[in-house]
Design a protein around this motif. Sequence first.
Motif, PDB file in Angstrom:
ATOM      1  N   ARG B 179       5.107 -18.932 -46.364  1.00  0.00           N
ATOM      2  CA  ARG B 179       3.511 -19.334 -46.125  1.00  0.00           C
ATOM      3  C   ARG B 179       3.153 -20.575 -46.181  1.00  0.00           C
ATOM      4  NH1 ARG B 179      -0.595 -16.004 -49.356  1.00  0.00           N
ATOM      5  NH2 ARG B 179       0.504 -17.511 -50.739  1.00  0.00           N
ATOM      6  N   ASP B 180       3.117 -20.783 -47.411  1.00  0.00           N
ATOM      7  CA  ASP B 180       2.765 -21.965 -48.072  1.00  0.00           C
ATOM      8  C   ASP B 180       3.517 -23.111 -47.355  1.00  0.00           C
ATOM      9  OD1 ASP B 180       1.164 -20.318 -49.261  1.00  0.00           O
ATOM     10  OD2 ASP B 180       1.988 -20.679 -51.403  1.00  0.00           O
ATOM     11  N   ALA B 181       4.718 -23.085 -47.157  1.00  0.00           N
ATOM     12  CA  ALA B 181       5.622 -24.429 -46.611  1.00  0.00           C
ATOM     13  C   ALA B 181       5.304 -24.438 -45.149  1.00  0.00           C
ATOM     14  CB  ALA B 181       7.035 -24.165 -47.116  1.00  0.00           C
ATOM     15  N   ALA B 182       5.093 -23.338 -44.459  1.00  0.00           N
ATOM     16  CA  ALA B 182       5.374 -23.390 -43.113  1.00  0.00           C
ATOM     17  C   ALA B 182       4.285 -24.018 -42.407  1.00  0.00           C
ATOM     18  CB  ALA B 182       5.551 -22.022 -42.483  1.00  0.00           C
ATOM     19  N   GLY B 183       3.043 -23.792 -42.959  1.00  0.00           N
ATOM     20  CA  GLY B 183       1.909 -24.516 -42.309  1.00  0.00           C
ATOM     21  C   GLY B 183       1.649 -23.967 -40.932  1.00  0.00           C
ATOM     22  N   LEU B 184       2.143 -22.639 -40.696  1.00  0.00           N
ATOM     23  CA  LEU B 184       1.961 -21.793 -39.313  1.00  0.00           C
ATOM     24  C   LEU B 184       0.982 -20.686 -39.293  1.00  0.00           C
ATOM     25  CD1 LEU B 184       5.587 -21.625 -38.313  1.00  0.00           C
ATOM     26  CD2 LEU B 184       3.989 -23.102 -37.230  1.00  0.00           C
ATOM     27  N   PRO B 185       0.141 -20.395 -38.038  1.00  0.00           N
ATOM     28  CA  PRO B 185      -0.275 -19.266 -38.350  1.00  0.00           C
ATOM     29  C   PRO B 185       0.636 -18.103 -38.263  1.00  0.00           C
ATOM     30  CG  PRO B 185      -0.565 -20.177 -36.140  1.00  0.00           C
ATOM     31  CD  PRO B 185       0.283 -21.253 -37.127  1.00  0.00           C
ATOM     32  N   ILE B 186       0.389 -16.951 -39.181  1.00  0.00           N
ATOM     33  CA  ILE B 186       1.424 -15.996 -39.278  1.00  0.00           C
ATOM     34  C   ILE B 186       0.539 -14.564 -39.277  1.00  0.00           C
ATOM     35  CG2 ILE B 186       2.900 -14.892 -40.814  1.00  0.00           C
ATOM     36  CD1 ILE B 186       3.404 -17.190 -42.424  1.00  0.00           C
ATOM     37  N   LEU B 187       1.019 -13.808 -38.303  1.00  0.00           N
ATOM     38  CA  LEU B 187       0.613 -12.392 -38.020  1.00  0.00           C
ATOM     39  C   LEU B 187       1.293 -11.663 -38.521  1.00  0.00           C
ATOM     40  CD1 LEU B 187      -2.038 -11.958 -36.350  1.00  0.00           C
ATOM     41  CD2 LEU B 187      -0.701 -11.346 -34.302  1.00  0.00           C
ATOM     42  N   TYR B 188       0.843 -10.796 -39.580  1.00  0.00           N
ATOM     43  CA  TYR B 188       1.743  -9.919 -40.682  1.00  0.00           C
ATOM     44  C   TYR B 188       1.322  -8.511 -40.423  1.00  0.00           C
ATOM     45  CZ  TYR B 188       3.943  -8.911 -45.004  1.00  0.00           C
ATOM     46  OH  TYR B 188       5.142  -8.391 -45.930  1.00  0.00           O
ATOM     47  N   VAL B 189       2.193  -7.717 -39.916  1.00  0.00           N
ATOM     48  CA  VAL B 189       1.894  -6.193 -39.643  1.00  0.00           C
ATOM     49  C   VAL B 189       2.371  -5.462 -40.996  1.00  0.00           C
ATOM     50  CG1 VAL B 189       2.613  -4.357 -38.455  1.00  0.00           C
ATOM     51  CG2 VAL B 189       1.892  -6.068 -37.084  1.00  0.00           C
ATOM     52  N   THR B 190       1.508  -4.639 -41.223  1.00  0.00           N
ATOM     53  CA  THR B 190       1.788  -3.888 -42.679  1.00  0.00           C
ATOM     54  C   THR B 190       0.755  -2.746 -42.863  1.00  0.00           C
ATOM     55  OG1 THR B 190       2.057  -4.033 -44.992  1.00  0.00           O
ATOM     56  CG2 THR B 190       0.308  -5.240 -44.253  1.00  0.00           C
ATOM     57  N   HIS B 191       1.386  -1.711 -43.729  1.00  0.00           N
ATOM     58  CA  HIS B 191       0.342  -0.729 -44.156  1.00  0.00           C
ATOM     59  C   HIS B 191       0.287  -0.614 -45.409  1.00  0.00           C
ATOM     60  CE1 HIS B 191       4.251   1.662 -43.626  1.00  0.00           C
ATOM     61  NE2 HIS B 191       4.000   2.025 -44.874  1.00  0.00           N
ATOM     62  N   ALA B 192       0.656  -1.603 -46.226  1.00  0.00           N
ATOM     63  CA  ALA B 192       0.932  -1.651 -47.681  1.00  0.00           C
ATOM     64  C   ALA B 192      -0.199  -2.645 -48.052  1.00  0.00           C
ATOM     65  CB  ALA B 192       2.069  -2.095 -48.056  1.00  0.00           C
ATOM     66  N   LEU B 193      -1.151  -2.061 -48.966  1.00  0.00           N
ATOM     67  CA  LEU B 193      -2.194  -3.113 -49.277  1.00  0.00           C
ATOM     68  C   LEU B 193      -1.693  -3.842 -50.295  1.00  0.00           C
ATOM     69  CD1 LEU B 193      -5.044  -2.972 -48.715  1.00  0.00           C
ATOM     70  CD2 LEU B 193      -5.525  -1.516 -50.793  1.00  0.00           C
ATOM     71  N   GLU B 194      -0.618  -4.078 -51.073  1.00  0.00           N
ATOM     72  CA  GLU B 194      -0.151  -4.728 -51.945  1.00  0.00           C
ATOM     73  C   GLU B 194       0.151  -6.144 -51.211  1.00  0.00           C
ATOM     74  OE1 GLU B 194       1.230  -1.542 -51.953  1.00  0.00           O
ATOM     75  OE2 GLU B 194       2.830  -1.734 -53.537  1.00  0.00           O
ATOM     76  N   GLU B 195       0.708  -5.924 -49.925  1.00  0.00           N
ATOM     77  CA  GLU B 195       1.311  -7.078 -49.344  1.00  0.00           C
ATOM     78  C   GLU B 195       0.045  -7.936 -48.775  1.00  0.00           C
ATOM     79  OE1 GLU B 195       4.127  -5.674 -46.531  1.00  0.00           O
ATOM     80  OE2 GLU B 195       4.955  -4.608 -47.790  1.00  0.00           O
ATOM     81  N   VAL B 196      -0.895  -7.270 -48.454  1.00  0.00           N
ATOM     82  CA  VAL B 196      -2.199  -7.759 -48.020  1.00  0.00           C
ATOM     83  C   VAL B 196      -2.691  -8.596 -49.054  1.00  0.00           C
ATOM     84  CG1 VAL B 196      -4.559  -7.327 -47.250  1.00  0.00           C
ATOM     85  CG2 VAL B 196      -2.576  -6.104 -46.282  1.00  0.00           C
ATOM     86  N   ASP B 197      -2.875  -7.786 -50.329  1.00  0.00           N
ATOM     87  CA  ASP B 197      -3.511  -8.623 -51.435  1.00  0.00           C
ATOM     88  C   ASP B 197      -2.558 -10.083 -52.000  1.00  0.00           C
ATOM     89  OD1 ASP B 197      -4.995  -6.588 -51.703  1.00  0.00           O
ATOM     90  OD2 ASP B 197      -4.407  -5.904 -53.409  1.00  0.00           O
ATOM     91  N   ALA B 198      -1.380  -9.886 -51.510  1.00  0.00           N
ATOM     92  CA  ALA B 198      -0.676 -10.923 -52.039  1.00  0.00           C
ATOM     93  C   ALA B 198      -0.324 -11.947 -50.946  1.00  0.00           C
ATOM     94  CB  ALA B 198       1.117 -10.359 -52.439  1.00  0.00           C
ATOM     95  N   LEU B 199      -0.617 -11.819 -49.874  1.00  0.00           N
ATOM     96  CA  LEU B 199      -0.542 -12.883 -48.746  1.00  0.00           C
ATOM     97  C   LEU B 199      -1.399 -12.969 -47.808  1.00  0.00           C
ATOM     98  CD1 LEU B 199       3.101 -11.305 -47.541  1.00  0.00           C
ATOM     99  CD2 LEU B 199       2.723 -13.332 -49.148  1.00  0.00           C
ATOM    100  N   ALA B 200      -2.347 -12.088 -47.494  1.00  0.00           N
ATOM    101  CA  ALA B 200      -3.086 -12.327 -46.329  1.00  0.00           C
ATOM    102  C   ALA B 200      -4.339 -13.009 -46.745  1.00  0.00           C
ATOM    103  CB  ALA B 200      -3.612 -11.059 -45.770  1.00  0.00           C
TER     104      ALA B 200
END
Lengths: 229, 363
Positions: B179-200
């Motif tokens: 995420r930090d290296a790509a500098g792109l918009p990323i759409l991230y589908v998930t139902h796990a809150l940890e992943e939201v917390d860590a990435l979004a």
Amino acid sequence: MLSPEEWEAVRLSLAVAGRSVLVSLLPAVLVAWALARGRFPGRMLLDALVHLPLVVPPVVVGWGLLMLFGLRGPVGAVLNDWFGIRLVFTTGGAALATAVMSFPLIVRSVRLGLEGLDPGLEAAARTLGAGPLDRFLTVTLPLMSPGILAGAVTAFAAGLGEFGAVITFASNIPGETQTLPLAIYAATQTPGGEAAAGRLALVSFALALAGLLLAELAGRRLGRWIGRT
Amino acid sequence: MLEVALRHRFPGFALDAEFASPGPGVTALFGPSGCGKSTILAAIAGLLRPEAGRVALDGAVLLDTARGIALPPERRRCGVVFQDSRLFPHLSVASNLRYGLRRAPRDATGPSVEEVVALLGLGALLGRRPLGLSGGERQRVALGRALLARPRLLLMDEPLASLDAARRAEVLPFLARLRDAAGLPILYVTHALEEVDALADRLVLLEAGRVLAEGPVEALAARPDLPALARRRDAGALIGCTVLAQDAARGLTRLGFEGGALEVAQRLGLAVGARLRLRLRARDVAVALEAPRGVSMHNILPCRLESIAPAGEAEVLLRLLVGPTPLLARITRDSQARLGLAPGMAVFALVKSVAFDHAAVAA
């Protein structure tokens, strides 16, 4: 061991089976593709039509070919008058009859391979920028190659022994259309031909077995190659 | 800027969603299974043709059913990471990685194969076939393959959902690096809150095919009126923090946030100045009218009670403001009555220092 005439029958059998596979492989892949992936009216009819040679007596298939490709048949007349191609009573005709008979074998095998292929991989290829032909050649074809190979080898092995359709459409002409099974048949009709029939039957058996073993072996190697083990 | 508006009907399910995602960064599509989040992703990638809709990326129209525009997936330049990696089994890892790169437009820019291999730690895998890889390795290769196609947008469809907890933990840091290296918009589908917390960075909250809310993750996490978030056991505010100090003698790490500071049980490996995000669960926050004395809790934060929302039969959710930073506290209805809590009151939020087991490192 074998007389020159008998060797000729073996050679002819291999040539006819080989040519039949060459002729039917591409159309069989296309038909298998259409049957596995296509959604079009008449799909079931095409499916039934392709499988007809499996259930119709081979003699009837040969008779049908005679009607279509005979010198006065609708297709045969055009081929003969316009292109000077005669199929009845020729090696080419024997190959055509064999191809029609083994066509469903290839279609079934290719189709099985296609249906086992994860369409998600082709979708992935699309998202990576691969157009239709590109992804067919780089993803679909390699992954269905075990099915194609298995179909081709089975059809070849079965084609070595095609009898009814060949004798009806192409007749039993030594050196031209007398393949192994026809030579065996001719031998059994000749007084004192039992030994020759026995030798040819043994060759026929060995060839078929070798073909099937080869198919299995090649299938495994290909399976490993595409990472399926 | 990604603009999405989609309508599509399945038997027994209707999707009618509209949202926008500005610039680079991760926008999480979050919701329960069957809420339509993967369908949205497929429609953006072009793998599903919605009945009606419009998808535009930085002004380039990918789909506009009203104008009869629907680019095929191969011309959308959306890199997709699927849940089931979908690596080509007949190609080596190296060939998989290069598959998209070979087909990328000449003028497309992005990291090189070497950079991606280093970023995702794929060096030892290049000669291998996908079949021999672990699930985590496969997803890392899939990430690299999507990124190397030089996409304008990365779509990730629950990329960690098919992995067990250990493998998830193994891949998550790579996702953050990407995420930090790509500098792109990323759409991230998930139902796990940890992943939201860590990435979004941003969150689009979905339920039954509709967008319930969208906005910055921290803002949505602190809203007591979104049952999809607030009713969860791990509901709570997400707080962006900076490491202020490591107090080895006392075994504490001191974190500053806008409006206050927190002391937590020491987390080694966090450098002073590092940024991280803490999920402070509502059920771990207590409230007092006066600053208590003689308690074991380290964190006694003066704050203003902003609002009170019912949360089930016997509980309420309090929204507290520490300076500009919102916190959520879940207390019983009885406690609310005993303390006579009402919006506008000045109170103290009490937080145990060991309450944070959900800390997620963010950039």
